[in-house]
Structure formats: C-alpha cells, structure tokens
Design a protein around this motif. Sequence first.
Motif, short mmCIF file in Angstrom:
data_model
loop_
_atom_site.label_atom_id
_atom_site.label_comp_id
_atom_site.label_asym_id
_atom_site.label_seq_id
_atom_site.Cartn_x
_atom_site.Cartn_y
_atom_site.Cartn_z
N LYS A 92 46.44 119.49 -21.29
CA LYS A 92 45.79 119.65 -22.60
C LYS A 92 45.68 121.14 -22.97
N LEU A 96 48.40 123.96 -26.87
CA LEU A 96 48.32 124.94 -27.97
C LEU A 96 49.26 126.12 -27.71
N THR A 100 52.51 127.07 -30.10
CA THR A 100 52.67 128.43 -30.63
C THR A 100 54.05 128.97 -30.28
N TYR A 137 54.47 118.09 -29.98
CA TYR A 137 53.31 118.93 -29.61
C TYR A 137 52.13 118.63 -30.54
N MET A 141 48.44 116.94 -29.48
CA MET A 141 47.12 117.55 -29.73
C MET A 141 46.27 116.65 -30.63
N ARG A 222 42.31 128.62 -20.39
CA ARG A 222 42.05 127.41 -21.19
C ARG A 222 41.67 126.22 -20.30
N LEU B 25 46.58 133.63 -30.74
CA LEU B 25 46.44 132.69 -29.63
C LEU B 25 45.51 133.25 -28.55
N THR B 29 41.78 131.72 -27.67
CA THR B 29 41.52 131.32 -26.28
C THR B 29 40.30 132.04 -25.72
#
Lengths: 244, 51
Positions: A92, A96, A100, A137, A141, A222, B25, B29
């Motif tokens: 998970k 992101l 990107t 993707y 999400m 993350r 990003l 984060t």
Amino acid sequence: MSLWEFANPVKFMALSGKVLPWVVGLTVLTLVPGMIWGFFFTPEAANFGNSVKIIYIHVPSAMMAINIWVMMLVTSLIWIVRRHHVSVRAAKAAALIGVTMTVIALITGAIWGEPMWGTYWAWDPRLTSFLILFLFYLGYMALWAAIENPDTAADLTSVLCIVGSVFALLSRYAVNFWNQGLHQGASLSMDKEEHVADVYYLPLLLCIAGFILLFVALVLIRTRTELRLVRLHRLEIRERMKDV
Amino acid sequence: MFDLGKYADAILSSWGITLALLIALVLVTWRRSVQVKKALHAAEQRASKNV
C-alpha cells in the motif's frame, strides 16, 4: 535468524528506524550528483541532440514504475499466503510512489516523443500497456480507500495486484513481444554493443541507483507511517470502547 | 544558462515537472509521517493516563 522475523511490526520498526538515515544519506549522495551530471555535464547525442538529457529522468522513472508494481506483487503474494500485515502495508505504501513514477515516465516520454516522433502519444504497445499500468495503480489506491475493513481491502487489492502484473510485464517486454510501434528497445543492456555509450551510461546508472534508493527511503517511511496508523486506530477503538 | 539548443523547451519542461512531482511526493510523505507520529504519541499518552 529468519527473514520472516521482520514481518513482526515491532522488529520491522526497530530495523527500519536504524536503516532509514543511511538510505536517505545514500539517496542524496547518488540522486543529486547523478542528476547534476546528467543535466549539466553530458554532451549532445548525434541523433537526439540535447534531448538525450531527458533519459536521466525518463528511464529510471519508467524502470521504477514497473519494478514497484513487481515489488507490490511479491508483498501482496506474501499477504495472501502468509497473512503478514507488514508486507501488505508495504505494498500500500509503495502505490503512491509507483503512480508518481508512472506519471513522470508518461509525461517525460510524451514531451520527448513530440520532437522525436512528431507526436506526444501513439497507441504503441509499450505506451498503451504503460497507460493501463497507470490506471491499475489508480484502481489499486482507490480500492484501498473505498473499503473500510483493512483485511478485506488487503485481500482485494492483492488480487488486483496479481491481475495488474500482466500489464507491468507487458510494459517491460512489449517491444520484444510485438517488435513494432514507435518506442525503441531498452537503453540498457548487458550486451556492450546495444547499450548507450559510457558517457551517457554512467550518469544514467547513477540516476537509476538514486531513484531506487529514493524509492527504498520513501517506502520505508510510508510503511512505518502505515504501521503507526494501524496502532493509532487500535488505540482509538479502545478509547471509544471505554467511553461506551 | 548553457545552451540547450532547439530542445530547450522539452528538456526544461520534463525536468521541471519531474522535480516538482518528486519534491511533492517527498513533502507529502514527510508531512503525513509527522502528522501520524504526533497523533499516535498523543493517543499513547491518553491511553497510559487512563490505565
């Protein structure tokens, strides 16, 4: 010591906390010089002119977009087989970053394509499979966000990840499978005669290493955040239960 | 600024968009990490008081 020990959130937090500063340091030490070298100190290419400078961001981001999905596939399979929460939370956490990287690869590819191919976009096998990967993707999400029960969300997103892997592999091997379309073959190859000249190759390798390390640093941060969120939700539920 | 020739627009826009996305990003984060860490710390303190 078994690798599975790190599936224990406490051990994962302890180890990742120690490793993270080193990974962040190495990221800065590779990515910054690699980008400066690629942008400022590489010569014009005979056939592409200065547009060759775009490969230092396009190639690493495209590689990462595919490889991040493969990493998500592996961690999702670990979840399905062994039910380790750290692994599915890492998947998970990676999504992101993967989306990107996919956006960067699609945009830089389109910008490079206009002067080289005369068009921003073509329904070429590699480009199309990459666009589908991008949609996977987003779907991955969205699925996490849409399902309240985390275990159900983990199960369903893991299945989606397995299905999407077809397109991740197609993105990588589309040029070899169909041998048609606008996109050229791999810029990097073990065959000395096939890969780009050293003057472009070395800064490109440094940029690729930088992108990989950036991914590792971000995915660790993350994943740690995801694990903290799990603990936070448990504490909040316990508080609410006491109030009742 | 050194001369990027006829591809200057393509190169600068590619690099600009890439750097902007990567920086965004990293910031997203980092910000989320700090927020969750603070919230967890507060929740743990409340839990330890209640015990």
